[in-house]
Design a protein around this motif. Structure first.
Motif, short mmCIF file in Angstrom:
data_model
loop_
_atom_site.label_atom_id
_atom_site.label_comp_id
_atom_site.label_asym_id
_atom_site.label_seq_id
_atom_site.Cartn_x
_atom_site.Cartn_y
_atom_site.Cartn_z
N ARG A 94 -44.90 -37.66 -42.67
CA ARG A 94 -44.64 -37.02 -43.97
C ARG A 94 -45.57 -35.83 -44.18
N GLY A 95 -46.85 -35.99 -43.88
CA GLY A 95 -47.82 -34.92 -44.11
C GLY A 95 -47.58 -33.71 -43.25
N LEU A 96 -47.27 -33.91 -41.96
CA LEU A 96 -47.03 -32.78 -41.08
C LEU A 96 -45.75 -32.04 -41.48
N ARG A 97 -44.76 -32.76 -41.96
CA ARG A 97 -43.57 -32.08 -42.47
C ARG A 97 -43.91 -31.20 -43.67
N MET A 98 -44.74 -31.74 -44.57
CA MET A 98 -45.17 -30.94 -45.73
C MET A 98 -45.85 -29.65 -45.30
N LEU A 99 -46.58 -29.73 -44.19
CA LEU A 99 -47.39 -28.60 -43.75
C LEU A 99 -46.65 -27.70 -42.76
N GLY A 100 -45.33 -27.91 -42.62
CA GLY A 100 -44.54 -26.95 -41.86
C GLY A 100 -44.02 -27.40 -40.52
N ALA A 101 -44.34 -28.61 -40.07
CA ALA A 101 -43.82 -29.07 -38.78
C ALA A 101 -42.31 -29.24 -38.88
N GLN A 102 -41.56 -28.58 -37.98
CA GLN A 102 -40.10 -28.63 -38.01
C GLN A 102 -39.53 -29.61 -36.98
N ASP A 103 -40.28 -29.89 -35.94
CA ASP A 103 -39.80 -30.77 -34.87
C ASP A 103 -40.82 -31.89 -34.68
N ILE A 104 -40.67 -32.94 -35.44
CA ILE A 104 -41.62 -34.05 -35.38
C ILE A 104 -40.86 -35.35 -35.20
N VAL A 105 -41.28 -36.13 -34.23
CA VAL A 105 -40.68 -37.43 -33.95
C VAL A 105 -41.79 -38.46 -33.92
N HIS A 106 -41.43 -39.73 -34.01
CA HIS A 106 -42.44 -40.77 -34.01
C HIS A 106 -41.98 -41.95 -33.17
N ALA A 107 -42.94 -42.75 -32.77
CA ALA A 107 -42.66 -43.94 -31.97
C ALA A 107 -43.76 -44.95 -32.21
N VAL A 108 -43.49 -46.18 -31.80
CA VAL A 108 -44.48 -47.25 -31.93
C VAL A 108 -44.27 -48.21 -30.77
N PRO A 109 -45.34 -48.73 -30.17
CA PRO A 109 -45.15 -49.67 -29.07
C PRO A 109 -44.55 -50.98 -29.57
N ASN A 110 -43.80 -51.61 -28.69
CA ASN A 110 -43.35 -52.97 -28.94
C ASN A 110 -44.40 -53.92 -28.38
N ARG A 111 -44.85 -54.86 -29.21
CA ARG A 111 -45.95 -55.74 -28.83
C ARG A 111 -45.69 -56.45 -27.50
N ILE A 112 -44.46 -56.92 -27.31
CA ILE A 112 -44.13 -57.69 -26.11
C ILE A 112 -43.90 -56.78 -24.92
N THR A 113 -43.16 -55.70 -25.13
CA THR A 113 -42.75 -54.84 -24.02
C THR A 113 -43.87 -53.93 -23.53
N LEU A 118 -51.29 -46.84 -26.71
CA LEU A 118 -50.60 -45.89 -25.84
C LEU A 118 -50.81 -46.32 -24.39
N SER A 119 -49.94 -47.17 -23.92
CA SER A 119 -50.00 -47.66 -22.55
C SER A 119 -49.18 -46.76 -21.63
N PRO A 120 -49.43 -46.80 -20.32
CA PRO A 120 -48.58 -46.04 -19.39
C PRO A 120 -47.11 -46.41 -19.52
N ALA A 121 -46.81 -47.70 -19.79
CA ALA A 121 -45.41 -48.12 -19.95
C ALA A 121 -44.78 -47.45 -21.16
N LEU A 122 -45.54 -47.32 -22.24
CA LEU A 122 -45.01 -46.65 -23.42
C LEU A 122 -44.80 -45.17 -23.14
N VAL A 123 -45.76 -44.53 -22.49
CA VAL A 123 -45.62 -43.10 -22.16
C VAL A 123 -44.37 -42.88 -21.30
N GLU A 124 -44.14 -43.75 -20.35
CA GLU A 124 -42.96 -43.62 -19.49
C GLU A 124 -41.68 -43.70 -20.32
N SER A 125 -41.65 -44.61 -21.28
CA SER A 125 -40.45 -44.76 -22.10
C SER A 125 -40.25 -43.58 -23.05
N LEU A 126 -41.34 -42.87 -23.37
CA LEU A 126 -41.27 -41.74 -24.29
C LEU A 126 -41.07 -40.40 -23.57
#
Length: 576
Positions: A94-113, A118-126
């Motif tokens: 929300r804050g980065l959008r207020m400050l002008g970010a036009q291309d912002i995405v988000h993600a969160v790790p799955n506890r089990i997967t 920020l694990s290497p497995a998460l980076v690979e999926s992203l």
């Protein structure tokens, strides 16, 4: 296995002059006992917030963000799967959008997967998202391998975190964390959501200095509802800086100016928004957000916090409510298992300390709650373990400690003395997490117990209940109860007032299967007092006279001028 009966001790308070007449004498005494000797210290305001300049690397962090925004590059915010991480992710987006970010995405790790952070497995999926800048919130300081993986893909990485760093720092382009070595920011207890909020404040100042019109109009104060929820839910100490943030956020929520998701969660939890307290956040709002990350996917919680559509937010809040009900059932089953396991062990030697619990059927998302409950019951540091996933040989453990023992330091000492036993660990003074192999559990259990006994003063194994003394007869009224409710925010490091006294038990009955409803009488007080002891029924009738530790609260069930004592501890008179 059982803990010794706690000692009840009254706080001492030296109340000075200079208080305005609008502050009742009871509150002056309570504030003074917490180190707040004037109104500014007792009720800190946003105007007194610490400036962000003292945070290490804050200029490098804002340069990364400002550069990505000016070039229209993709920014990826990666959150964590607890309430602090979810609110931090929502604040960042929300804050980065207020400050002008036009291309912002988000993600969160799955506890089990993916496991934690920020694990290497998460980076690979992203990787298909191909961001130019990755921003971690509420994690990253221990994610060396994941950050290396992100850097290998050509991404720049900004870490915003509040967890304690290990021996070395990860290879990020910039790290903002008040607990970095040499950092001079006066408050070391910001939550993860507080850290990213500070980064946004510094970024806004930078962009305003560059004449950015969007930054000039950006109202970051509108994010304080989320900052308040994440700060309270993460149980960080409420120093003056955090209390200013939480107070401002509570004001927004009470005025129904919070985001649609929080408004929906407050409603579905059955709380009155106009009288919302930090305790309501801690016991009703936060757990519903946390439940998604514990049992399913925190993406649901983050989506709820990012939604601006009231109907959609309500649907998501309803889903979180249902997940939380499932979490409570899973937690109770695991607690029953833990209590049965502990009951089967011989009584603990008062000089020993440190308990490890494991069950192959436990859920890794709920072990922290089990550890916390058992820590309270035994007044000993407890680590609860569960398989990282069904039938896995890897265990995930969650540790909770007692005052006086820094649990992350204990794990660090075990790691040094017994190299290779722990795969990874991290955390704070009172809570930490770790990963190890199943066949290392027995060796770790012995190492943990031995290390705790070396580092812990045995006297600290005797629980102590601190109270604010006795209430006078004329203070048992709705005026004082309302003052106590509204005078916070109360929380870690600035505890909610509780009192103690000797009462005659006039009547009692069991409510449901676990709660105890009491009618009490105080010597010299003309009216009987209504009291409730949640979870207080132990199949033993109360004594005729008892010493009781309690909180004074408005009785919302009876309404009007009714008050009740919320019992925290009872013991027969004469008990030690």
């Amino acid at each position: 296995m059982s803990a010794q009966a706690p000692t009840i001790r009254r706080r001492e308070a030296a109340v000075g002059d200079g208080w305005p007449s609008t502050v009742p004498s009871l509150l002056r005494r309570i504030y003074a006992a917490r180190g707040a000797h004037d109104l500014d210290a007792a009720q800190p305001k946003l105007a007194g917030l610490l400036p962000p300049d003292a945070l290490s690397n804050i200029d490098a962090a804002t340069e990364l963000l400002a550069d990505a925004i000016s070039k229209g590059e993709r920014i990826l915010v990666v959150g964590d799967f607890d309430c602090d991480g979810a609110t931090a992710c929502a604040v960042a987006v929300r804050g980065l959008r207020m400050l002008g970010a036009q291309d912002i995405v988000h993600a969160v790790p799955n506890r089990i997967t993916h496991g934690y952070g920020l694990s290497p497995a998460l980076v690979e999926s992203l990787a298909p998202l191909a961001p130019s800048l990755l921003v971690t919130v509420d994690h990253g300081i221990a994610c060396h391998a994941g950050i290396r993986a992100a850097k290998a893909l050509g991404w720049r990485v900004l870490v915003t975190d509040h967890h304690l760093p290990g021996a070395g720092l990860p290879p990020a382009d910039a790290i903002v964390n008040p607990n970095l070595p040499g950092d001079t920011f006066p408050s070391k207890v910001l939550a993860g959501v507080g850290v990213i909020f500070y980064v946004l404040m510094a970024l806004r100042a930078r962009l305003r200095g560059q004449g950015d019109a969007r930054a000039a109009d950006a109202d970051l104060g509108s994010l304080l509802d989320l900052v308040a929820v994440g700060t309270v839910a993460d149980l960080v100490p409420l120093d003056a800086n955090n209390r200013a943030l939480v107070s401002a956020g509570l004001r927004r929520l009470r005025a129904r100016r919070g985001c649609a998701g929080l408004n929906a969660l407050i409603e579905i939890a059955g709380r009155d928004a106009a009288r919302l307290t930090a305790a309501d956040i801690g016991f009703a709002v936060g757990p519903r957000i946390n439940a998604a990350g514990r049992l399913e996917d925190m993406a649901i919680g983050i989506e709820c916090l990012l939604s601006d559509d009231g109907v959609h937010a309500r649907d998501l809040a309803d889903t979180l409510h249902q997940i939380n009900a499932e979490r409570r059932a899973v937690q109770q089953s695991m607690l029953d298992d833990a209590e049965a396991a502990v009951a089967g062990q011989p009584p603990v030697d008062p000089a020993s300390a440190g308990v490890c619990l494991f069950d192959a059927e436990w859920h890794p998302g709920v072990v922290g709650l089990v550890a916390s409950k058992m820590k309270d019951a035994l007044h000993r540091p407890v680590i609860a373990f569960a398989p990282a996933e069904p039938d896995s040989d890897q265990l995930r453990g969650s540790a909770r400690s007692i005052p006086g023992l820094h649990i992350r330091d204990v794990l660090a000492a075990v790691d040094v003395a017994y190299p290779g036993l722990i795969e990874r660990f991290g955390g704070h003074a009172m809570a930490a997490g770790l990963t190890l192999q199943r066949d290392h559990l027995d060796a770790f259990t012995e190492a943990f117990r031995a290390t705790v006994e070396q580092m812990l003063d045995p006297a600290l194994l005797r629980a102590e209940i601190l109270t604010d003394g006795a209430l006078r007869g004329e203070e048992f009224d709705i005026v004082h109860a309302a003052h106590l409710r509204d005078a916070g925010p109360w929380g870690q490091g600035f505890p909610e007032p509780q009192f103690d006294g000797e009462f005659a038990v006039v009547d009692w009955r069991v409510v449901g299967t676990r709660h105890l409803k009491l009618t009490l009488r105080l010597d010299g007080h003309p009216k009987p007092l209504s009291a409730i002891h949640f979870g207080g029924w132990r199949e033993i009738a109360p004594s005729a006279r008892e010493r009781i530790v309690y909180r004074l609260a408005p009785d919302d069930y009876r309404g009007g001028d009714a008050v009740q004592l919320v019992v925290e501890h009872r013991e027969p008179l004469g008990a030690i």
